[in-house]
Motif scaffolding. Structure first.
Motif, mmCIF file in Angstrom:
data_model
loop_
_atom_site.group_PDB
_atom_site.id
_atom_site.type_symbol
_atom_site.label_atom_id
_atom_site.label_comp_id
_atom_site.label_asym_id
_atom_site.label_seq_id
_atom_site.Cartn_x
_atom_site.Cartn_y
_atom_site.Cartn_z
ATOM 1 N N UNK A 174 0.824 -1.205 0.000
ATOM 2 C CA UNK A 174 0.000 0.000 0.000
ATOM 3 C C UNK A 174 0.864 1.263 0.000
ATOM 4 N N UNK A 175 1.917 1.269 0.809
ATOM 5 C CA UNK A 175 2.811 2.418 0.823
ATOM 6 C C UNK A 175 3.420 2.675 -0.552
ATOM 7 N N UNK A 176 3.789 1.586 -1.238
ATOM 8 C CA UNK A 176 4.335 1.726 -2.590
ATOM 9 C C UNK A 176 3.311 2.273 -3.569
ATOM 10 N N UNK A 177 2.054 1.850 -3.424
ATOM 11 C CA UNK A 177 0.985 2.346 -4.292
ATOM 12 C C UNK A 177 0.800 3.852 -4.113
ATOM 13 N N UNK A 178 0.844 4.304 -2.866
ATOM 14 C CA UNK A 178 0.692 5.734 -2.581
ATOM 15 C C UNK A 178 1.785 6.537 -3.290
ATOM 16 N N UNK A 201 3.682 5.475 -5.941
ATOM 17 C CA UNK A 201 3.626 5.299 -7.396
ATOM 18 C C UNK A 201 2.502 6.103 -8.045
ATOM 19 N N UNK A 202 1.447 6.400 -7.284
ATOM 20 C CA UNK A 202 0.320 7.138 -7.849
ATOM 21 C C UNK A 202 0.433 8.647 -7.620
ATOM 22 N N UNK A 203 1.634 9.094 -7.262
ATOM 23 C CA UNK A 203 1.910 10.520 -7.249
ATOM 24 C C UNK A 203 1.571 11.272 -5.985
ATOM 25 N N UNK A 204 1.045 10.579 -4.961
ATOM 26 C CA UNK A 204 0.724 11.288 -3.718
ATOM 27 C C UNK A 204 1.978 11.624 -2.913
ATOM 28 N N UNK A 205 3.029 10.822 -3.073
ATOM 29 C CA UNK A 205 4.297 11.116 -2.420
ATOM 30 C C UNK A 205 4.429 10.512 -1.043
#
Length: 391
Positions: free
Chosen positions: A344-348, A350-354
């Motif tokens: 989940x941390x990686x998804x955050x 990778x989707x530009x939220x930082x």
């Protein structure tokens, strides 16, 4: 607390070191075995998979053994697995040895939790679980840093030789101190043991465990880059700050056990809410050095304050049948939460939220566990009223 609990703590310490020390040795392992860093990282995933698979397999296979014999057998598997790691000639063998070692993980904590609660009065059961899990927290504070230092200075194999020695010592103290019981782990049949996993409140309890630790590991997996890139700490400052996290683990673990002995369900609710608040607060604390360190310590405390209450809560929902199996599944649920949290941390990111968005996103997950706890309570309450209504 009876001295036998501290024998279980010794086993928990060794298992904790084995699980986490590989993170600090990935560069050494990849260089020595000639594999990529990402391939070396899969040794962590392989271990987690071994924990999840090993929980039902070993617990079912040993269901009719006396509990002390099970604990000794699991420590033997743990010790042999680490010895195989130390002697592994190649990457494939090392991976197989890691998975073998992981098989003992969930079953040891699962069966150990049942043994621990049987050593103390009813009003100290959660505290007994917390004492056993103290071995895991001490492993993070002392064992993992020492194991990393040892491996970096004397080769990564030396770390596994040292953990093998810990396994031998843990086997010895369990053999000497844990009382022998002629009763099998469970008196019910395998069919009844498996049937407990169909209970809706138990499944909701396992889901609560997963959700709580998704939140913890979503943030903790990326704590080092958050501290360096957002707060501005140097790379060298991260390790001392993580010691603060480790100290929080010990305090929170024991406090969670005490609170759960006092009021179990309110403690489950309370720790989930406070965990969400601390994760959300970390979003803002990262912009101040002092506040960041304080919140890292708080995160450690609140994270492990959930462990004993959740483990005790699942044990209560399995009362009467399949306790050891349910307990082992709950340990697997913690590890599943770890894996999903890191993803989940990686998804955050990778989707530009930082990086800065990870803590508040992570906070939403344990908060989502609160209605799950309420739902489990409603189901249990409705079932408790059915006999009364029939009369």
């Amino acid at each position: 607390m009876p001295v036998a609990l501290y024998a279980l703590t010794a086993g928990a310490f060794g298992i904790g070191v084995t699980e986490f020390v590989i993170m600090g040795l990935l560069l050494d392992v990849s260089a020595d075995l000639g594999v990529t860093l990402s391939s070396a990282g899969l040794l962590i995933s392989g271990y987690a998979l071994g924990v999840v698979v090993g929980a039902p397999v070993l617990t079912i296979l040993t269901a009719r053994w006396p509990r002390k014999a099970v604990l000794l057998g699991l420590m033997a598997v743990f010790t042999i697995g680490n010895l195989a790691c130390a002697l592994a000639p190649d990457y494939t063998t090392l991976m197989a040895a890691r998975v073998l070692t992981a098989f003992a993980h969930a079953s040891f904590f699962g069966v150990g939790s049942v043994v621990a609660t049987g050593l103390v009065p009813a009003n100290k059961k959660a505290s007994a679980i917390a004492v056993m899990f103290t071995g895991l927290t001490v492993a993070n504070i002392l064992g993992v840093p020492f194991g990393t230092w040892l491996g970096q200075h004397y080769g990564w194999r030396s770390t596994f030789w040292a953990v093998t020695l810990v396994g031998v010592l843990a086997f010895a103290v369990i053999a000497l101190l844990v009382p022998r019981s002629g009763a099998p782990m469970e008196k019910t049949s395998l069919r009844h043991d498996l049937a407990v996993l169909t209970r809706a409140p138990l499944l909701l309890g396992l889901l609560t465990t997963v959700l709580s630790w998704v939140g913890v590991f979503a943030a903790f997996t990326y704590i080092a880059p958050m501290l360096t890139r957002i707060t501005g700490f140097s790379d060298g400052a991260v390790s001392p700050i993580l010691l603060v996290f480790g100290a929080g683990l010990v305090v929170g673990n024991l406090a969670g056990g005490r609170l759960a002995d006092w009021k179990l369900v309110p403690t489950v609710y309370g720790t989930l809410v406070v965990l969400a608040v601390v994760l959300a607060g970390l979003t803002f604390a990262l912009h101040n050095a002092v506040a960041a360190v304080a919140f890292v310590g708080l995160l450690g405390a609140v994270a492990f304050a959930t462990v004993a209450p959740l483990q005790m809560w699942v044990l209560e929902k399995a009362q009467g049948a399949g306790q050891s199996l349910a307990s082992s599944f709950n340990i697997a649920a913690f590890n599943l939460g770890n894996a999903i949290g890191a993803w989940l941390g990686g998804v955050v990111i990778d989707h530009g939220l930082g990086l800065g968005a990870i803590p508040w996103v992570a906070a939403l997950v344990p908060l989502a566990a609160v209605p799950v706890v309420w739902w489990a309570g409603r189901i249990e309450a409705s079932r408790a009223l059915r006999p009364v209504a029939a009369e």
